[in-house]
Design an enzyme around this catalytic site. Sequence first.
Site, PDB file in Angstrom:
ATOM      1  N   TYR A 137      -1.934  -0.145  10.191  1.00  0.00           N
ATOM      2  CA  TYR A 137      -1.992  -0.555   8.783  1.00  0.00           C
ATOM      3  C   TYR A 137      -0.720  -0.123   8.055  1.00  0.00           C
ATOM      4  CZ  TYR A 137      -3.772  -1.114   4.019  1.00  0.00           C
ATOM      5  OH  TYR A 137      -3.944  -1.481   2.701  1.00  0.00           O
ATOM      6  N   SER A 154       0.842  -1.188   0.000  1.00  0.00           N
ATOM      7  CA  SER A 154       0.000   0.000   0.000  1.00  0.00           C
ATOM      8  C   SER A 154       0.878   1.238   0.000  1.00  0.00           C
ATOM      9  CB  SER A 154      -0.903   0.027   1.242  1.00  0.00           C
ATOM     10  OG  SER A 154      -1.610   1.256   1.320  1.00  0.00           O
TER      11      SER A 154
END
Length: 267
Positions: A142, A129
Amino acid sequence: MSKVVLITGGSSGIGKSIGEFLTEKGYTVFGTSRNPDKYKNSKFKLVALDVADFLSIQNAVKTVIDTAGHLDILINNAGAGITGAIEEIPDAEIKRNFETNFFGPINVIKAVLPQMRKQNSGLIINVTSIAGYMGLPYRGIYSASKGALELVTEAFRMEIKGFNIDMTNVAPGDFATNIASGRYHAPVLDDSPYKIPYGNTMKLMDSHVDSGKDPLLMAKAVYKIINTKKPKAHYKVGEFLQKFSIVLKRILPDKVYEKMLMNHYKL
């Protein structure tokens, strides 16, 4: 002989788009889901796999090899979102997120490497990501789990290069998928000191996903990487500003970059 592709998390979102696109291009695609029977209309075969269960991983990889006879490409796509003030996220949820986003992909890699070594060929693509390149407020866990996978890939690809196996990262920005519904959201507590900024940040994050890019863009990027002779260590796919934010992090002073992020999230 068509190349055999294994995609973790292939029942929806980015994984599904990649699987359908590669199937159309003539690849033999196996996707994974914890509950494959729920997806009767999948355009490619789904096998049962839970990235938090190593035995499940081994069984899924064995099923693919026994069925197809070989395994050429692994796309480590399965992942989970998590939001919340780090102070208020339960330890169990932090560990669960790392099991899915970090330890899970590593264990899938471990399961496919013996076959790829036997073939003296293979490609492993880890879907990370753009959030993994920076510590984002209320997405810190995250960011950390995806960032850890980015760094492990850098080391891993050097360790396996002698076996004629390539490994790379693909870091997507915001895409229009159902990831928001699958996230663990730490509750916005009425008595929390983070109530207002966290609540506002969650609304902003969800709006980014809702207006995100078509996952087909990721599918096309993955297809291009598969057909690249010598893949790079890192690829980024998404909005120009999201990709450019990584460049800014490299060139701006830390405090200036931090201020830019805080302004973006209205903190």
